[in-house]
Motif scaffolding. Sequence first.
Motif, PDB file in Angstrom:
ATOM      1  N   THR A  44       1.190 -28.020  14.257  1.00 32.32           N
ATOM      2  CA  THR A  44       1.867 -28.997  13.415  1.00 32.32           C
ATOM      3  C   THR A  44       2.333 -28.272  12.160  1.00 32.32           C
ATOM      4  O   THR A  44       1.604 -27.452  11.614  1.00 32.32           O
ATOM      5  CB  THR A  44       0.900 -30.136  13.024  1.00 32.32           C
ATOM      6  OG1 THR A  44       0.424 -30.755  14.220  1.00 32.32           O
ATOM      7  CG2 THR A  44       1.585 -31.176  12.160  1.00 32.32           C
ATOM      8  N   VAL A  45       3.542 -28.584  11.708  1.00 33.80           N
ATOM      9  CA  VAL A  45       4.080 -27.978  10.488  1.00 33.80           C
ATOM     10  C   VAL A  45       3.543 -28.740   9.282  1.00 33.80           C
ATOM     11  O   VAL A  45       3.657 -29.963   9.204  1.00 33.80           O
ATOM     12  CB  VAL A  45       5.628 -28.001  10.483  1.00 33.80           C
ATOM     13  CG1 VAL A  45       6.173 -27.433   9.175  1.00 33.80           C
ATOM     14  CG2 VAL A  45       6.177 -27.226  11.680  1.00 33.80           C
ATOM     15  N   ILE A  46       2.945 -28.000   8.350  1.00 31.72           N
ATOM     16  CA  ILE A  46       2.454 -28.581   7.101  1.00 31.72           C
ATOM     17  C   ILE A  46       3.546 -28.511   6.039  1.00 31.72           C
ATOM     18  O   ILE A  46       3.769 -29.447   5.280  1.00 31.72           O
ATOM     19  CB  ILE A  46       1.210 -27.816   6.593  1.00 31.72           C
ATOM     20  CG1 ILE A  46       0.079 -27.900   7.616  1.00 31.72           C
ATOM     21  CG2 ILE A  46       0.768 -28.334   5.230  1.00 31.72           C
ATOM     22  CD1 ILE A  46      -1.089 -26.971   7.312  1.00 31.72           C
ATOM     23  N   GLU A  47       4.253 -27.368   6.000  1.00 36.31           N
ATOM     24  CA  GLU A  47       5.222 -27.101   4.931  1.00 36.31           C
ATOM     25  C   GLU A  47       6.159 -25.986   5.370  1.00 36.31           C
ATOM     26  O   GLU A  47       5.814 -25.170   6.214  1.00 36.31           O
ATOM     27  CB  GLU A  47       4.408 -26.658   3.703  1.00 36.31           C
ATOM     28  CG  GLU A  47       5.188 -26.293   2.496  1.00 36.31           C
ATOM     29  CD  GLU A  47       4.269 -25.832   1.359  1.00 36.31           C
ATOM     30  OE1 GLU A  47       4.832 -25.508   0.314  1.00 36.31           O
ATOM     31  OE2 GLU A  47       3.040 -25.792   1.524  1.00 36.31           O
ATOM     32  N   ARG A  48       7.341 -25.959   4.765  1.00 37.67           N
ATOM     33  CA  ARG A  48       8.310 -24.868   4.977  1.00 37.67           C
ATOM     34  C   ARG A  48       8.631 -24.226   3.642  1.00 37.67           C
ATOM     35  O   ARG A  48       8.789 -24.927   2.643  1.00 37.67           O
ATOM     36  CB  ARG A  48       9.627 -25.398   5.529  1.00 37.67           C
ATOM     37  CG  ARG A  48       9.577 -25.927   6.900  1.00 37.67           C
ATOM     38  CD  ARG A  48      10.971 -26.398   7.263  1.00 37.67           C
ATOM     39  NE  ARG A  48      10.931 -27.131   8.494  1.00 37.67           N
ATOM     40  CZ  ARG A  48      11.851 -27.020   9.426  1.00 37.67           C
ATOM     41  NH1 ARG A  48      12.898 -26.253   9.237  1.00 37.67           N
ATOM     42  NH2 ARG A  48      11.757 -27.715  10.524  1.00 37.67           N
ATOM     43  N   ARG A  49       8.748 -22.916   3.647  1.00 34.75           N
ATOM     44  CA  ARG A  49       9.219 -22.181   2.471  1.00 34.75           C
ATOM     45  C   ARG A  49      10.131 -21.072   2.964  1.00 34.75           C
ATOM     46  O   ARG A  49       9.672 -20.109   3.569  1.00 34.75           O
ATOM     47  CB  ARG A  49       8.060 -21.566   1.687  1.00 34.75           C
ATOM     48  CG  ARG A  49       7.252 -22.578   0.929  1.00 34.75           C
ATOM     49  CD  ARG A  49       6.282 -21.902   0.006  1.00 34.75           C
ATOM     50  NE  ARG A  49       5.379 -22.885  -0.578  1.00 34.75           N
ATOM     51  CZ  ARG A  49       4.324 -22.568  -1.286  1.00 34.75           C
ATOM     52  NH1 ARG A  49       4.009 -21.306  -1.504  1.00 34.75           N
ATOM     53  NH2 ARG A  49       3.557 -23.512  -1.784  1.00 34.75           N
ATOM     54  N   GLY A  50      11.420 -21.253   2.734  1.00 29.80           N
ATOM     55  CA  GLY A  50      12.388 -20.268   3.221  1.00 29.80           C
ATOM     56  C   GLY A  50      12.298 -20.151   4.727  1.00 29.80           C
ATOM     57  O   GLY A  50      12.358 -21.138   5.445  1.00 29.80           O
ATOM     58  N   SER A  51      12.081 -18.933   5.227  1.00 27.53           N
ATOM     59  CA  SER A  51      12.005 -18.700   6.671  1.00 27.53           C
ATOM     60  C   SER A  51      10.565 -18.696   7.179  1.00 27.53           C
ATOM     61  O   SER A  51      10.283 -18.189   8.261  1.00 27.53           O
ATOM     62  CB  SER A  51      12.688 -17.380   7.023  1.00 27.53           C
ATOM     63  OG  SER A  51      12.030 -16.309   6.375  1.00 27.53           O
ATOM     64  N   TRP A  52       9.652 -19.271   6.388  1.00 21.23           N
ATOM     65  CA  TRP A  52       8.235 -19.302   6.753  1.00 21.23           C
ATOM     66  C   TRP A  52       7.757 -20.733   6.960  1.00 21.23           C
ATOM     67  O   TRP A  52       8.208 -21.660   6.290  1.00 21.23           O
ATOM     68  CB  TRP A  52       7.391 -18.632   5.671  1.00 21.23           C
ATOM     69  CG  TRP A  52       7.587 -17.156   5.657  1.00 21.23           C
ATOM     70  CD1 TRP A  52       8.595 -16.476   5.033  1.00 21.23           C
ATOM     71  CD2 TRP A  52       6.808 -16.182   6.314  1.00 21.23           C
ATOM     72  NE1 TRP A  52       8.468 -15.132   5.259  1.00 21.23           N
ATOM     73  CE2 TRP A  52       7.374 -14.920   6.044  1.00 21.23           C
ATOM     74  CE3 TRP A  52       5.657 -16.230   7.103  1.00 21.23           C
ATOM     75  CZ2 TRP A  52       6.845 -13.731   6.544  1.00 21.23           C
ATOM     76  CZ3 TRP A  52       5.134 -15.055   7.594  1.00 21.23           C
ATOM     77  CH2 TRP A  52       5.728 -13.823   7.317  1.00 21.23           C
ATOM     78  N   LEU A  53       6.821 -20.900   7.903  1.00 24.90           N
ATOM     79  CA  LEU A  53       6.220 -22.193   8.190  1.00 24.90           C
ATOM     80  C   LEU A  53       4.723 -22.131   7.939  1.00 24.90           C
ATOM     81  O   LEU A  53       4.046 -21.205   8.402  1.00 24.90           O
ATOM     82  CB  LEU A  53       6.416 -22.567   9.669  1.00 24.90           C
ATOM     83  CG  LEU A  53       7.835 -22.695  10.186  1.00 24.90           C
ATOM     84  CD1 LEU A  53       7.812 -22.910  11.701  1.00 24.90           C
ATOM     85  CD2 LEU A  53       8.562 -23.822   9.492  1.00 24.90           C
ATOM     86  N   HIS A  54       4.205 -23.106   7.207  1.00 26.11           N
ATOM     87  CA  HIS A  54       2.763 -23.265   7.046  1.00 26.11           C
ATOM     88  C   HIS A  54       2.346 -24.188   8.171  1.00 26.11           C
ATOM     89  O   HIS A  54       2.809 -25.328   8.252  1.00 26.11           O
ATOM     90  CB  HIS A  54       2.449 -23.865   5.677  1.00 26.11           C
ATOM     91  CG  HIS A  54       1.005 -23.872   5.346  1.00 26.11           C
ATOM     92  ND1 HIS A  54       0.514 -24.607   4.298  1.00 26.11           N
ATOM     93  CD2 HIS A  54      -0.072 -23.256   5.904  1.00 26.11           C
ATOM     94  CE1 HIS A  54      -0.802 -24.429   4.218  1.00 26.11           C
ATOM     95  NE2 HIS A  54      -1.175 -23.615   5.193  1.00 26.11           N
ATOM     96  N   ILE A  55       1.482 -23.705   9.065  1.00 18.85           N
ATOM     97  CA  ILE A  55       1.147 -24.454  10.277  1.00 18.85           C
ATOM     98  C   ILE A  55      -0.345 -24.776  10.342  1.00 18.85           C
ATOM     99  O   ILE A  55      -1.160 -24.103   9.729  1.00 18.85           O
ATOM    100  CB  ILE A  55       1.572 -23.688  11.543  1.00 18.85           C
ATOM    101  CG1 ILE A  55       0.792 -22.374  11.664  1.00 18.85           C
ATOM    102  CG2 ILE A  55       3.081 -23.461  11.544  1.00 18.85           C
ATOM    103  CD1 ILE A  55       0.928 -21.694  13.019  1.00 18.85           C
TER     104      ILE A  55
END
Length: 73
Positions: A44-55
Amino acid sequence: MIHTQNTATQHGVIVAEEAPVRKGNGASYALQFPRPLHSGAEFTVIERRGSWLHIRLENGANGWIRQAFAALW
């Protein structure tokens, strides 16, 4: 740096053969896990920052991966 946060839950799967999981949104951050995630791992995606995903994984573990390693829905 662009910072966006999803209000709807978004899911994804690793499509790369291996996806190293980092402690932050950049290659300079230390690895979060001793081994990379493999193709087919869902999250599940928690957050996006640029080309990175916090999962977040099913077991509750979380970290950052490059978006290019994943397919989202």
